[in-house]
Design a protein around this motif. Structure first.
Motif, PDB file in Angstrom:
ATOM      1  N   PHE A 128      14.167  46.531  61.817  1.00  0.00           N
ATOM      2  CA  PHE A 128      15.313  45.474  61.526  1.00  0.00           C
ATOM      3  C   PHE A 128      14.669  44.258  60.657  1.00  0.00           C
ATOM      4  CE2 PHE A 128      18.638  42.314  61.417  1.00  0.00           C
ATOM      5  CZ  PHE A 128      19.787  43.209  61.385  1.00  0.00           C
ATOM      6  N   TYR A 129      15.060  44.356  59.306  1.00  0.00           N
ATOM      7  CA  TYR A 129      14.371  43.220  58.702  1.00  0.00           C
ATOM      8  C   TYR A 129      15.561  42.287  58.211  1.00  0.00           C
ATOM      9  CZ  TYR A 129      11.706  41.328  54.586  1.00  0.00           C
ATOM     10  OH  TYR A 129      11.222  40.348  53.570  1.00  0.00           O
ATOM     11  N   GLU A 130      15.148  40.997  58.124  1.00  0.00           N
ATOM     12  CA  GLU A 130      16.008  39.837  57.808  1.00  0.00           C
ATOM     13  C   GLU A 130      15.310  38.567  57.434  1.00  0.00           C
ATOM     14  OE1 GLU A 130      20.358  37.601  59.135  1.00  0.00           O
ATOM     15  OE2 GLU A 130      18.818  38.613  60.722  1.00  0.00           O
ATOM     16  N   ASP A 131      15.520  37.874  56.208  1.00  0.00           N
ATOM     17  CA  ASP A 131      14.932  36.808  55.926  1.00  0.00           C
ATOM     18  C   ASP A 131      13.235  36.880  55.949  1.00  0.00           C
ATOM     19  OD1 ASP A 131      17.493  35.703  55.363  1.00  0.00           O
ATOM     20  OD2 ASP A 131      17.667  34.978  57.121  1.00  0.00           O
ATOM     21  N   GLU A 132      12.731  38.065  55.748  1.00  0.00           N
ATOM     22  CA  GLU A 132      11.204  38.162  55.717  1.00  0.00           C
ATOM     23  C   GLU A 132      10.661  37.999  57.077  1.00  0.00           C
ATOM     24  OE1 GLU A 132       8.897  35.441  53.199  1.00  0.00           O
ATOM     25  OE2 GLU A 132      10.629  35.558  51.579  1.00  0.00           O
ATOM     26  N   LYS A 133      11.702  38.190  58.136  1.00  0.00           N
ATOM     27  CA  LYS A 133      11.003  38.749  59.449  1.00  0.00           C
ATOM     28  C   LYS A 133      11.599  40.080  59.984  1.00  0.00           C
ATOM     29  CE  LYS A 133      11.384  33.526  60.526  1.00  0.00           C
ATOM     30  NZ  LYS A 133      12.158  32.947  61.534  1.00  0.00           N
ATOM     31  N   VAL A 136      10.382  45.752  65.318  1.00  0.00           N
ATOM     32  CA  VAL A 136      10.142  47.195  65.392  1.00  0.00           C
ATOM     33  C   VAL A 136      10.654  47.812  66.707  1.00  0.00           C
ATOM     34  CG1 VAL A 136       8.794  49.037  65.043  1.00  0.00           C
ATOM     35  CG2 VAL A 136       8.412  47.055  63.653  1.00  0.00           C
ATOM     36  N   GLN A 137      11.465  48.910  66.803  1.00  0.00           N
ATOM     37  CA  GLN A 137      11.937  49.462  67.898  1.00  0.00           C
ATOM     38  C   GLN A 137      11.477  50.959  67.853  1.00  0.00           C
ATOM     39  OE1 GLN A 137      16.041  48.977  69.356  1.00  0.00           O
ATOM     40  NE2 GLN A 137      16.234  48.017  67.205  1.00  0.00           N
ATOM     41  N   LYS A 138      11.288  51.663  68.626  1.00  0.00           N
ATOM     42  CA  LYS A 138      11.061  52.966  68.685  1.00  0.00           C
ATOM     43  C   LYS A 138      12.077  53.876  69.525  1.00  0.00           C
ATOM     44  CE  LYS A 138       7.294  56.622  68.393  1.00  0.00           C
ATOM     45  NZ  LYS A 138       6.043  56.700  68.748  1.00  0.00           N
ATOM     46  N   GLN A 175      19.694  46.331  74.275  1.00  0.00           N
ATOM     47  CA  GLN A 175      19.423  47.892  74.370  1.00  0.00           C
ATOM     48  C   GLN A 175      20.564  48.441  73.427  1.00  0.00           C
ATOM     49  OE1 GLN A 175      16.644  49.315  75.953  1.00  0.00           O
ATOM     50  NE2 GLN A 175      15.993  47.332  76.409  1.00  0.00           N
ATOM     51  N   PRO A 176      20.399  49.579  73.233  1.00  0.00           N
ATOM     52  CA  PRO A 176      21.294  50.525  72.584  1.00  0.00           C
ATOM     53  C   PRO A 176      22.502  50.638  73.315  1.00  0.00           C
ATOM     54  CG  PRO A 176      19.308  51.476  72.267  1.00  0.00           C
ATOM     55  CD  PRO A 176      18.966  50.516  73.276  1.00  0.00           C
TER      56      PRO A 176
END
Length: 285
Positions: A128-133, A136-138, A175-176
């Motif tokens: 999940f990428y937002e505003d250059e931050k 990471v999940q797996k 969590q999902p």
């Protein structure tokens, strides 16, 4: 209902296998993926006019997916890169390149209306990428082929992987919030959010329509001849999907009243169907 059938009017052979195709304004964008060795995969983004004449190209690492939103192009590569470019003009202007330290082989991405980005990885990662931050999940055991933001709720998104899992997330939870383990017999290759429904494509040769109020059981299933690779929604107000098959064919299906019906089929291609896009007048395969 679609009255006229599409017919082939022009063919063009490009140098390498197209991994993704998008149309934007009066231009056609095609990415390529050229596997040289385990340590070298090359790629290009090529820009064509509507007569299929090349007007620009940039060379990158092997490109696995790209998306266009407004006048920006978002590209992911096997080299763990997210590249953002300006396509206001025919020539692409690279604005930003982010190389992730985790060295994830990226496979797919989706961009929200708020320019949030989710990216799937070869080892089951979801970024999940937002505003250059980014985080990471797996959540998947194997490749994450499919991702989608919800079209009605900014905090909701979905993923699907080669482990047959269909997962719903809420950014407000750690969590999902749902994991569907039983609906898909093989890997999930595409997820599309439309109104109160979710449509999935799968290697198990099914298109499925889920009601968002019950994502554990599909409301509608459509069995087809081959494994489904990608699905492209018609972007001009029609409830049509253009589905790509790994069996060298494409087909147009209708989603009228959440019922799936085949409209037109295209066969006879000598290679796998990897990419396509369409508008009100024509489509590119």
């Amino acid at each position: 209902m679609m009255q006229n059938k599409f017919q082939c009017v022009k063919e063009k052979i490009i140098e390498n296998c197209p991994s993704c195709i998008k149309m934007h304004k009066d231009r056609i964008y095609i990415s390529t993926y050229d596997f040289i060795s385990e340590n070298q995969q090359n790629g290009k983004i090529q820009v064509y006019d509507n007569k299929m004449e090349l007007i620009d190209q940039i060379e990158l690492k092997g490109i696995t997916d790209f998306k266009i939103y407004k006048n920006l192009i978002f590209i992911v590569t096997v080299g763990s890169e997210l590249i953002i470019g300006d396509i206001s003009n025919p020539q692409i202007k690279i604005l930003q390149t982010t190389e992730f330290k985790e060295k994830i082989k990226f496979l797919y991405l989706h961009v929200s209306e708020n320019f949030e980005i989710i990216i799937g990885g070869d080892q089951g990662e979801v970024v999940f990428y937002e505003d250059e931050k980014y985080e990471v999940q797996k959540p998947h055991k194997f490749s994450t082929w499919a991702l989608s933001f919800d079209n009605q709720h900014d905090d909701i998104y979905y993923s699907g992987g080669d482990d047959n899992l269909f997962i719903q997330y809420d950014r407000r939870q750690d969590q999902p919030c749902l994991i569907n383990k039983q609906s898909h017999e093989l890997g999930i290759t595409y997820i599309y959010s439309q109104n109160d429904s979710i449509v999935t494509g799968s290697f198990d040769c099914h298109l499925r329509v889920f009601d968002k109020r019950n994502l554990n059981v599909p409301r509608e299933e459509y069995i087809r001849d081959g494994c489904i690779w990608r699905i492209v929604k018609h972007g001009y107000g029609y409830d049509y999907l253009l589905a790509l098959s790994t069996e060298n064919k494409y087909e147009i299906v209708s989603l009228e009243n959440n019922q799936i019906q085949e409209i037109q089929e295209f066969t006879g291609y000598g290679s796998l169907a990897y990419g396509c896009d369409w508008n009100s007048n024509y489509f590119i395969l």
